[in-house]
Design an enzyme around this catalytic site. Structure first.
Site, mmCIF file in Angstrom:
data_model
loop_
_atom_site.group_PDB
_atom_site.id
_atom_site.type_symbol
_atom_site.label_atom_id
_atom_site.label_comp_id
_atom_site.label_asym_id
_atom_site.label_seq_id
_atom_site.Cartn_x
_atom_site.Cartn_y
_atom_site.Cartn_z
ATOM 1 N N SER A 271 -9.253 5.128 -33.417
ATOM 2 C CA SER A 271 -8.322 4.360 -33.024
ATOM 3 C C SER A 271 -8.072 2.999 -33.669
ATOM 4 O O SER A 271 -7.852 3.384 -34.815
ATOM 5 C CB SER A 271 -8.575 3.763 -31.253
ATOM 6 O OG SER A 271 -8.587 4.889 -30.449
ATOM 7 N N GLY A 272 -8.392 1.716 -33.413
ATOM 8 C CA GLY A 272 -8.184 0.711 -34.282
ATOM 9 C C GLY A 272 -9.083 0.723 -35.346
ATOM 10 O O GLY A 272 -8.760 0.163 -36.484
#
Length: 702
Positions: free
Chosen positions: A486-487
């Site tokens: 994700s991030g």
């Protein structure tokens, strides 16, 4: 002049800059008003300012041909300023990036450049007589705390959490870079005769375990001994111990080699009982972060994904452990399926070397080293040996410098007043480091070391931009540890090359967002809330005392769909891949490093040493030339850490409570975070979402 030994081609040095707060990642928080757990890569609206095309650094004529890489890199990229300039219809079916070689992939072609990367493998070489002489001189003038007796055994207790961040003298716990550095130093330290590892229950991911195991195998090239003592051993611990020459265990040792599991917990039934209705929108069939709140059982897609991850990890474990013990994979699998727990059986079957206590192992090592019976075996522990400088052992680096920036933990944009030291990645401080590297002429390349499941999407986007600006001026390599999803994956995509371990968890390109309808709960407890608003959608997130209206639900779903497209298209652009191809690998699915490499999400398999070798290649630094890796920065110790470090145990602050307060206060906004279930269960982190913990404690008290 004598040539330098190959392994220590780099030497870390510490440059004290603004602190980078780090901590063990945890679940996405549940906000009192909304569930802000959007696992996306960017804010709903972003623009890409034109950047110069990133230089593609080819080896200079000074290079010898690098050894063939075990895994060819996919998607070596340059970046195009045309990204996202055209409409979705115009870019559909096209690679979002420059035109490059077309590689056939199952009937479809996608943008890719093949290139062999140096492996960065350790090759032990004896010091020349001159270097041995200079090392002896340096040892004579070493600081008092660097003094070690000749014939000393380095002892390290590997248990509990292992951070990917450097630790200060007063910080508790283990640090992966310091563990690996100690092993490298011991390889060449003439005073160290061998290593004695105490391996107990570990709370870290498989990526870190792979890195340590690789260093154990490298150390064995020196001809010195390395043995393991395992009083409590499960699969992850045995994975490490099996790399050693011998494994010892006490008669009462706890051995639990029963196989691996993945568990998922679901709160929907509990929330229904207390009157909370989660309203969640999922984009991406594998995105399961919202399942904890909306389902009572595992979805077919989530089961498929977790099964694939488990198969990869279990298969890798079977292959490497059986090979290290001189057995077949079938031998190991049959042994596990018998449910053996008796230490005697482990000894009989050859899975451990000997049954004995710690003092007996020490006595045996003393005999092997020719120590007199009335003399104690000289030993130095992990913490003290960490203070021995590489310079003292003749392992200092060369004049060429490579910056190393570590990004570990959950991502936030700014440091909150409630944040504790070592509590995650703060974008503001990380960006300061990136800019300092970009503006400095001393660094030939940069490595971003990532160990994060994500967090604030805006923070991730801001860091992505700064990493791209840095990559436009000098080579940038992303090195993944346990997890970069994700991030965390978002940050990595901005680098020119991505390196991950076989078992690193990465990807998770998907979206989930929602809010809680607390109307029934409010009614049960006699609470009332009234809202006066202006604007059709003003109450979209403010009115947690009622469900969405149909028009609000439609807007909410469209917003989530738009966020997913932004995430997916940006990933496709970064990897020079058609959007349709990226869609196959997105859908919120988490991949191991091995599978991510075969799908073009990463470029090479390996650890930090390989990332350094690739950085040298891109910066036109010959592979046989030593470099200095500059660590930007070591966290400054807090007062509680200092007091705890000198023996005061009464000063500790409840970490869980502080993290809870921080998340409750600063959890607004889009989140780019991987499913906490996967991260906690597969990665072995001890800290779950504190809200889940408090909710569990509350319900158990009813």
């Amino acid at each position: 002049m004598a040539t330098s030994p190959s392994p220590p081609y780099y030497t870390p040095t510490i440059t004290k800059m603004s602190k980078l707060l780090l901590h063990s990642p945890h679940f996405t928080s549940i906000h009192g008003r909304t569930l802000s757990s959007l696992l996306i890569l960017s804010s709903p609206h972003f623009t890409l300012s034109p950047l110069p095309a990133l230089p593609f650094h080819r080896p200079s004529s000074l290079f010898l041909s690098p050894p063939p890489s075990p895994l060819r890199s996919f998607h070596r990229r340059t970046f195009s300023v045309r990204a996202f300039d055209s409409s979705e219809e115009e870019t559909k079916g096209k690679a979002v990036g420059p035109e490059v070689n077309k590689i056939d992939d199952g009937g479809e072609t996608f943008a890719s450049l093949r290139e062999d990367y140096p492996t960065g493998e350790f090759q032990f070489e004896e010091f020349s007589w001159w270097r041995k002489f200079t090392v002896k001189l340096k040892l004579l003038i070493a600081f008092p705390w660097e003094r070690v007796r000749k014939g000393t055994v380095l002892t390290m207790k590997l248990r509990g959490q292992i951070s990917d961040q450097l630790k200060s003298r007063f910080s508790s716990g283990l640090s992966l870079p310091q563990i690996c550095e100690n092993i490298v130093k011991a390889t060449y330290d003439p005073r160290i005769s061998g290593i004695y590892l105490h391996v107990e229950t570990l709370s870290c991911g498989w990526g870190k375990v792979e890195e340590i195991r690789r260093h154990i195998l490298d150390f064995k090239q020196s001809g010195k001994f390395i043995v393991a003592y395992a009083p409590a051993c499960r699969e992850k611990e045995y994975y490490l111990a099996s790399a050693c020459e011998e494994i010892f265990a006490p008669p009462s040792a706890y051995f639990s080699l029963l196989g691996l599991t993945v568990q998922a917990s679901f709160l929907r039934g509990v929330l229904d009982k207390i009157g909370i209705e989660p309203q969640v929108v999922r984009i991406g069939k594998y995105k399961s972060a919202g399942d904890q709140l909306t389902r009572t059982t595992m979805s077919e897609e989530n089961c498929e994904m977790l099964t694939a991850l488990l198969n990869n990890i279990y298969g890798d474990w079977l292959d490497k452990v059986s090979s290290a013990q001189g057995k077949t994979r079938e031998d190991l699998e049959n042994f596990i399926n018998e449910g053996v727990f008796q230490v005697e059986r482990l000894k009989e079957e050859g899975w451990i070397t000997k049954i004995c206590y710690d003092d007996e192992v020490i006595s045996m090592l003393s005999e092997r080293l020719g120590m007199q019976k009335d003399k104690n075996l000289p030993m130095v522990d992990y913490r003290k040996y960490s203070r021995v400088r590489k310079w003292t052992l003749g392992l200092s680096g060369g004049k060429d410098q490579i910056a190393l920036i570590r990004a570990s933990g959950s991502i936030s944009r700014v440091r909150s007043p409630l944040s504790v030291p070592s509590s995650g990645i703060t974008a503001e401080q990380f960006i300061e480091k990136i800019r300092s590297v970009r503006e400095s002429k001393r660094y030939k390349a940069a490595i971003i070391r990532i160990d994060s499941p994500g967090g604030d999407a805006l923070a991730s986007d801001l860091m992505w931009r700064e990493i791209r600006l840095l990559a436009a001026s000098k080579p940038v390599i992303a090195s993944m540890s346990d997890v970069a999803a994700s991030g965390g994956y978002y940050m990595a995509m901005a680098a020119g090359t991505i390196v991950a371990e076989n078992l690193t968890l990465t990807g998770s390109i998907g979206v989930v967002t929602g809010k809680f309808n607390l109307g029934n709960l409010y009614e049960k407890i006699g609470f009332n809330k009234e809202i006066i608003s202006r604007g059709r959608y003003a109450e979209l997130l403010a009115a947690e005392n009622r469900p969405f209206r149909p028009d609000e639900a439609e807007l909410f779903a469209k917003s989530a769909q738009n966020a997913y497209k932004q995430f997916r298209d940006k990933a496709a652009f970064s990897r020079s891949m058609p959007v349709e191809k990226m869609e196959e690998f997105a859908q919120g699915r988490v991949w191991t490093g091995k599978d991510a490499a075969s799908r073009g999400l990463i470029d090479a398999i390996g650890g930090l040493s390989r990332a350094i070798a690739i950085a040298k290649l891109k910066a036109n630094i010959p592979q046989d030339r030593r470099v200095t890796v500059v660590e930007l920065s070591r966290p400054s110790p807090s007062l509680p850490e200092i007091l705890s470090g000198i023996g005061n145990t009464l000063v500790g602050v409840d970490r869980t409570l502080k993290v809870l307060l921080e998340e409750l206060t600063f959890s607004d906004g889009v989140q780019a975070r991987m499913d906490g279930i996967i991260f906690q269960r597969l990665e072995g982190y001890a800290y779950a979402n504190p809200i889940f913990t408090l909710l569990k404690d509350y319900l158990s008290s009813l």
